[in-house]
Design an enzyme around this catalytic site. Structure first.
Site, short mmCIF file in Angstrom:
data_model
loop_
_atom_site.label_atom_id
_atom_site.label_comp_id
_atom_site.label_asym_id
_atom_site.label_seq_id
_atom_site.Cartn_x
_atom_site.Cartn_y
_atom_site.Cartn_z
N LYS A 1 0.84 -1.21 0.00
CA LYS A 1 0.00 0.00 0.00
C LYS A 1 0.86 1.25 0.00
O LYS A 1 0.60 2.21 -0.74
CB LYS A 1 -0.90 -0.01 1.23
CG LYS A 1 -1.67 1.31 1.46
CD LYS A 1 -2.52 1.25 2.72
CE LYS A 1 -1.73 1.48 3.98
NZ LYS A 1 -1.54 2.92 4.27
N ASN A 2 1.90 1.26 0.83
CA ASN A 2 2.70 2.47 0.99
C ASN A 2 3.64 2.72 -0.18
O ASN A 2 4.33 3.74 -0.21
CB ASN A 2 3.49 2.41 2.30
CG ASN A 2 2.60 2.56 3.50
OD1 ASN A 2 1.48 3.08 3.41
ND2 ASN A 2 3.06 2.10 4.65
N CYS B 1 -4.18 12.31 13.88
CA CYS B 1 -4.85 11.04 13.65
C CYS B 1 -4.76 10.24 14.94
O CYS B 1 -4.17 10.68 15.92
CB CYS B 1 -4.24 10.27 12.47
SG CYS B 1 -2.63 9.59 12.82
N ARG C 1 0.68 14.16 12.93
CA ARG C 1 1.53 13.85 11.79
C ARG C 1 1.54 15.06 10.87
O ARG C 1 0.90 15.09 9.82
CB ARG C 1 1.01 12.60 11.08
CG ARG C 1 0.96 11.38 11.99
CD ARG C 1 0.16 10.25 11.41
NE ARG C 1 0.89 9.50 10.42
CZ ARG C 1 0.42 8.43 9.79
NH1 ARG C 1 -0.78 7.99 10.07
NH2 ARG C 1 1.13 7.81 8.90
N ASP D 1 5.19 0.34 12.36
CA ASP D 1 3.99 -0.34 11.87
C ASP D 1 3.94 -1.81 12.24
O ASP D 1 2.94 -2.48 11.98
CB ASP D 1 3.89 -0.20 10.34
CG ASP D 1 3.33 1.15 9.91
OD1 ASP D 1 2.91 1.93 10.78
OD2 ASP D 1 3.31 1.41 8.69
N ARG E 1 -8.04 -1.02 5.25
CA ARG E 1 -7.25 0.03 4.60
C ARG E 1 -5.88 -0.48 4.18
O ARG E 1 -5.27 0.07 3.26
CB ARG E 1 -7.07 1.23 5.54
CG ARG E 1 -8.31 2.05 5.79
CD ARG E 1 -7.99 3.24 6.68
NE ARG E 1 -6.78 3.91 6.22
CZ ARG E 1 -5.70 4.13 6.98
NH1 ARG E 1 -5.69 3.77 8.25
NH2 ARG E 1 -4.64 4.73 6.48
#
Length: 420
Positions: free
Chosen positions: A22-23, A116, A121, A304, A396
């Site tokens: 995803k990133n 968030c 951030r 993460d 997500r």
């Protein structure tokens, strides 16, 4: 709204394939705005964030087409230069269109993402880098607006390492006149892939993957075709799952160079890792021992992966100390793990985990993407039934995680929440 229902205790064995990252997919999609024609991104994960980025690009006027797992992005029709609040609030990575829009069209207006769940951030480093390239920045009504008739190469040092900040300024520098030197850059593999895409577009980029990146800007960029790299965080999550389920579990697409810190801590805790071309295989005997972990920028232990590792350490022998250095509020999953029987105390950015003999299933609620994964992992080893609510967070960043785990032997199913 969906939830997961997990019956813990099932052994996990077999082979599982890691999806595209995803990133990496999100900055590549934004990067397509820079091209003179349609670019093709393959091995695209089917995730909520990817779909949100596609909606944003279409809103800007780009065409986004392609079969499942692929996107062809044509920026020819872009005639709007604003990322609105309703999209940015659901996905902070929307800010990645800032650099490409500014560099290609001379104008970008982006809703400020704000904080968030896992902490503040800010995008100040993005804006400082763009200002160094010659942009004029203004703030009004919750939006940041950047304008520039042209960008010029510069030397810029980030105050702190930032992945999306490095990506945004790197993309803007691709169309700046002359040479740009960026210092104190983030070093993640996703930035290396973005640099690879820029080179395919005709940009001279050197040093990606180190703290100093040099960019030779060009006047126009060619379209690119690229395959998204495997998702190292999903790979790490699956390795932890395989260790908890005793294995052996072969994680295809796990790149050892992207996962060294994760592999090191798994082995230290008592797991066994076998390296083979294009895959890592994990197995474990009964029980783990406590380890100490400190999250750091790549190539250190990824923030993460902190929550997922905490689930493994919750039942390890002895105590573990987990220190979070990246985000100031990334222990919000702890109360939910405690509901399952974990013994964890938090003092600021440090969590002390006292291993217990077993976890007990209970209803728990996800609070963010990686917290969701930690609760699923805990549910795999908890006695009885665990219900993980609000798994839209997980959707997500993980592509059909329940199906991948089920194929390994986990007893997990996705169901609708009652009354929703």
């Amino acid at each position: 709204m969906d939830k997961f229902v997990i019956e813990g205790g099932a052994p996990l064995r077999g082979t599982v394939q890691v999806s595209g990252a995803k990133n990496s997919a999100l900055p590549l999609m934004a990067c397509a705005l820079l091209a003179d024609g349609p670019s093709t991104i393959r091995r695209l994960p089917d995730l909520a964030d990817v779909r949100t980025m596609a909606r944003l690009l279409r809103k800007l006027g780009a065409k986004v087409n392609g079969p499942s797992g692929q996107a062809v992005i044509d920026p020819k029709g872009v005639n709007l230069f604003e990322a609105p609040y309703e999209l940015v609030k659901t996905m902070r990575a929307s800010v990645l269109v800032l650099g490409p829009l500014l560099a290609r069209f001379g104008h970008a207006k982006i809703s400020l993402p704000g904080g968030c769940a896992i902490g503040a951030r800010p995008i100040d480093q993005h804006l400082k880098g763009l200002e160094a390239l010659g942009a004029q920045i203004a703030f009004e009504h919750g939006y940041v607006e950047a304008k520039a008739k042209s960008l010029k190469g510069t030397i810029f040092t980030f105050d702190v390492q930032t992945v999306t900040g490095t990506e945004n300024v790197l993309m803007a520098a691709a169309l700046a006149k002359g040479k740009t030197t960026l210092r104190n850059c983030a070093c993640e593999p996703e930035i290396v892939q973005l640099a690879d895409a820029l080179r395919l577009m005709g940009v001279g980029v050197e040093g990606a993957g180190t703290q100093t990146i040099e960019v030779e800007g060009v006047s126009s960029l060619k379209p690119f075709l690229i395959d998204v790299i495997p998702d190292r965080i999903e790979a790490g999550t699956l390795l932890v799952a395989g260790a908890l389920g005793k294995g052996p579990v072969r994680v295809e697409g796990a790149v050892r160079e992207h996962l060294e810190a994760i592999v090191e801590k798994l082995v230290e805790a008592g797991a066994r890792i076998e390296d083979s071309p294009g895959a890592l295989t994990v197995s474990a005997d009964d029980g783990f021992k406590g380890v100490n972990i400190k999250t750091q920028e790549f190539p250190g232990f990824a923030t993460d992966m902190q929550a997922q590792f905490m689930s493994l350490l919750a039942c390890a022998r002895g105590s573990s100390v987990l220190t979070e250095t990246i985000f100031e509020n990334r222990f919000i999953h702890v109360p939910e793990l405690v509901r399952l029987g974990a013994k964890i105390s938090v003092d600021g950015r440090t969590a002390v985990i006292e291993g217990v003999k077993k976890l007990s299933g209970a209803p728990v609620m996800a609070t963010d993407l990686r917290a969701s994964a930690s609760l699923v992992l805990a549910g795999l080893i908890a006695e009885g039934k665990t219900e993980v609510l609000r798994i839209y967070h997980l959707d997500r960043g993980y592509e059909r995680l329940e199906k991948k785990l089920s194929a390994l032997g986990a007893r997990i199913e996705r169901t609708k929440m009652e009354g929703v």
